[in-house]
Design an enzyme around this catalytic site. Structure first.
Site, mmCIF file in Angstrom:
data_model
loop_
_atom_site.group_PDB
_atom_site.id
_atom_site.type_symbol
_atom_site.label_atom_id
_atom_site.label_comp_id
_atom_site.label_asym_id
_atom_site.label_seq_id
_atom_site.Cartn_x
_atom_site.Cartn_y
_atom_site.Cartn_z
ATOM 1 C CE LYS A 153 -9.930 -11.419 6.844
ATOM 2 N NZ LYS A 153 -10.518 -10.085 6.572
ATOM 3 C CG HIS A 154 -5.005 -12.788 5.435
ATOM 4 N ND1 HIS A 154 -6.035 -13.007 4.543
ATOM 5 C CD2 HIS A 154 -5.179 -11.525 5.924
ATOM 6 C CE1 HIS A 154 -6.808 -11.918 4.481
ATOM 7 N NE2 HIS A 154 -6.299 -11.010 5.307
ATOM 8 C CG PHE A 206 -0.886 -4.076 10.492
ATOM 9 C CD1 PHE A 206 -1.916 -4.704 9.808
ATOM 10 C CD2 PHE A 206 0.047 -3.361 9.755
ATOM 11 C CE1 PHE A 206 -2.019 -4.619 8.414
ATOM 12 C CE2 PHE A 206 -0.039 -3.269 8.381
ATOM 13 C CZ PHE A 206 -1.072 -3.897 7.711
ATOM 14 C CG HIS A 230 -2.741 -4.437 3.556
ATOM 15 N ND1 HIS A 230 -3.878 -3.886 3.008
ATOM 16 C CD2 HIS A 230 -3.152 -4.978 4.746
ATOM 17 C CE1 HIS A 230 -4.920 -4.088 3.822
ATOM 18 N NE2 HIS A 230 -4.496 -4.761 4.877
ATOM 19 C CG HIS A 249 -5.949 -8.320 11.182
ATOM 20 N ND1 HIS A 249 -7.254 -8.718 11.419
ATOM 21 C CD2 HIS A 249 -5.885 -8.004 9.861
ATOM 22 C CE1 HIS A 249 -7.948 -8.640 10.285
ATOM 23 N NE2 HIS A 249 -7.145 -8.213 9.335
ATOM 24 C CD GLU A 250 -2.781 -8.401 7.155
ATOM 25 O OE1 GLU A 250 -2.697 -9.194 6.198
ATOM 26 O OE2 GLU A 250 -3.744 -7.611 7.294
ATOM 27 C CD GLN A 285 -1.275 0.066 3.700
ATOM 28 O OE1 GLN A 285 -2.455 -0.250 3.526
ATOM 29 N NE2 GLN A 285 -0.805 0.387 4.889
#
Length: 227
Positions: free
Chosen positions: A119-120, A112, A62, A115-116, A34
């Site tokens: 989730k992924h 951050f 990102h 989360h990444e 990003q």
């Protein structure tokens, strides 16, 4: 009794296949970078710099996202494997530089990254463990050099407008692969360069041409804001 045993065996096999599908059943990765100027110059987000100050005026990571060819994606695959900063202690300084959080409130990035991963990243752990997941993303950022590709083609973050096809061509010239561009709107409602998607094979080893792009498109001319 025999039928009950067979039913139980069938159930266990189905559960195993479901687990196997979660851990291995994706087709490729999106690697997403990003532009911080577009993140901060938008009514969609609240922009807060990390405690260390304003990040570099460069594309930052990102995420690295497992995806399916049909356009959907797995998520939150393994709640038993949470983010563990100690597993990536040797990468932290690099991540703070190249994977900063611009979300509010200001943070050093741990929420951050957590989360990444959760989730992924947990959906890719059959090929990339936690350390490899973050290390791969950092390596890809260094390899792709998006800003360098753009500025070499005379496309600069100066607030001017540039042709979408020129932007794509410049990134393809620099990386060897066709990007997908995501735009957002600045505070005046103008479309601007926000995120660049490239694709990685399912082994997490090689950049590839994207088998499918996300939905949505930008205009033929978009702004490249300063930061």
């Amino acid at each position: 009794m025999k039928f009950k045993c067979l039913a139980l065996i069938n159930l266990l096999v189905l559960q195993y296949l479901a687990i196997l599908g979660i851990s291995k059943g994706f087709d490729f990765f999106y690697f997403v970078q990003q532009w911080p100027g577009s993140y901060c110059d938008s009514d969609k987000f609240s922009c807060c710099y990390p405690p260390t100050g304003k990040p570099a005026a460069d594309f930052s990571i990102h995420g690295l996202w497992p995806n399916y060819i049909n356009g959907s994606y797995p998520q939150n695959c393994d709640p038993n494997n949470p983010f563990n900063e100690s597993e990536i202690s040797d990468l932290i300084s690099n991540m703070r530089m190249n994977w900063p959080s611009l979300a509010c409130p200001s943070s050093s990035g741990e929420s951050f990254w957590s989360h990444e991963w959760e989730k992924h990243g947990t959906c890719s752990e059959s090929v990339l463990d936690q350390h490899s997941y973050f290390e791969t993303a950092l390596s890809l950022r260094q390899q792709t050099k998006i800003l360098q590709s753009l500025t070499s083609a005379g496309i600069n973050p100066d607030g001017g407008s540039y042709g979408m096809e020129n932007i794509k061509d410049a990134i393809k010239e620099g990386t060897g692969y066709t990007p997908w561009i995501e735009c957002n709107e600045d505070s005046s409602g103008n479309s601007q360069l926000y995120q660049v998607y490239l694709c990685l094979d399912s082994s997490g080893s090689n950049l590839i041409e994207c088998p499918v792009f996300p939905q949505g498109e930008c205009g033929s001319e978009i702004e490249f804001p300063t930061f």
